[in-house]
Design a protein around this motif. Structure first.
Motif, PDB file in Angstrom:
ATOM      1  N   PRO A 179       2.983  61.771  53.797  1.00  0.00           N
ATOM      2  CA  PRO A 179       3.239  61.765  55.251  1.00  0.00           C
ATOM      3  C   PRO A 179       2.780  60.468  55.899  1.00  0.00           C
ATOM      4  N   GLU A 180       3.512  60.052  56.887  1.00  0.00           N
ATOM      5  CA  GLU A 180       3.184  58.841  57.640  1.00  0.00           C
ATOM      6  C   GLU A 180       1.895  59.032  58.417  1.00  0.00           C
ATOM      7  N   ASP A 227       0.347  71.001  55.444  1.00  0.00           N
ATOM      8  CA  ASP A 227       1.680  70.798  54.863  1.00  0.00           C
ATOM      9  C   ASP A 227       1.680  69.826  53.683  1.00  0.00           C
ATOM     10  N   PHE A 228       0.499  69.357  53.310  1.00  0.00           N
ATOM     11  CA  PHE A 228       0.422  68.366  52.230  1.00  0.00           C
ATOM     12  C   PHE A 228      -0.840  68.646  51.418  1.00  0.00           C
TER      13      PHE A 228
END
Length: 244
Positions: free
Chosen positions: A204-205, A115-116
């Motif tokens: 993202p974390e 997703d990244f």
């Protein structure tokens, strides 16, 4: 070698990544450091040195992030990467890695997930036409008088490796103060004036240390500029010169 003015963050004096001048890693190895031996920088595949580097980054990351979840052992990206180390004699005191991806390769870079992805986030960049890569796993042994100089030289050499490897772009993920330090080194010591911190990108974390906000630094390299110049030359040529 003169040292660049590295960024300080007085709000978190114990965080190594947010204050490069502050030391928190007291002792990684019981091997005494000989201050008489010069620091040697090299890209290596030596298993003993690599083992020390993997151990160094595990101990450092665990201490600075107060976690026992980070694993520094060799991973799949290490096997694909150029690994640069700094050593005194046979003792590794620092290192980092450069993972290179060809334009037609699809494996994930270290910071990426399904997703990244860099090609999606930076869709305006020709990452499907140019080789590109990621700098990661930067670690320095704090029990050395020349640690700040080692940080600078490792940073310069890994960026030079990006250039010599004909990368169009390189990326790295870090905290904001560390990103500012990288940008300072790149712009001041490597002539990369277009190097920038991508504050518009939401990273993202990381569940290991969710309290840290991460930033991506984009490093445009000469190969990308050469591609742009070539395109501009073609567009600037008279239409009749393109007809044979």
């Amino acid at each position: 070698m003169s040292k660049p003015p590295l960024n300080n963050n007085n709000d978190s004096p114990q965080n190594f990544l947010e204050n490069l001048q502050t030391s928190i890693l007291r002792r990684l190895s019981k091997t005494p450091l000989s201050r008489d031996e010069p620091i040697v920088y090299e890209f290596t595949s030596d298993r003993a040195l690599l083992h020390q580097y993997y151990r160094l980054r595990e101990v450092m990351y665990r201490k600075i992030f107060h976690t026992d979840k980070f694993m520094g052992e060799e991973d799949v990206h290490d096997k694909l990467s150029h690994i640069l180390i700094a050593r005194r004699g046979k003792l590794c005191i620092g290192g980092c890695r450069l993972t290179v991806r060809e334009a037609d390769e699809d494996f994930l870079l270290p910071m990426e997930s399904q997703d990244f992805k860099m090609r999606t986030i930076f869709s305006n960049l020709p990452l499907k036409k140019l080789r590109h890569g990621e700098i990661s796993r930067f670690a320095i042994l704090d029990d050395d008088d020349d640690k700040l100089e080692a940080m600078l030289v490792l940073s310069q050499l890994i960026i030079e490796k990006c250039v010599s490897s004909n990368l169009g772009f390189a990326f790295l993920k870090s905290s904001l103060p560390m990103a500012r330090n990288w940008r300072k080194i790149g712009q001041t010591y490597c002539g990369l004036k277009k190097m920038r911190i991508c504050t518009e990108v939401k990273v993202p974390e990381n569940p290991i240390h969710p309290e840290i906000t991460w930033y991506i630094t984009e490093i445009p390299l000469p190969a990308a500029e050469a591609l742009v110049t070539a395109r501009e030359d073609v567009l600037a040529r008279p239409m009749e010169s393109l007809v044979h």
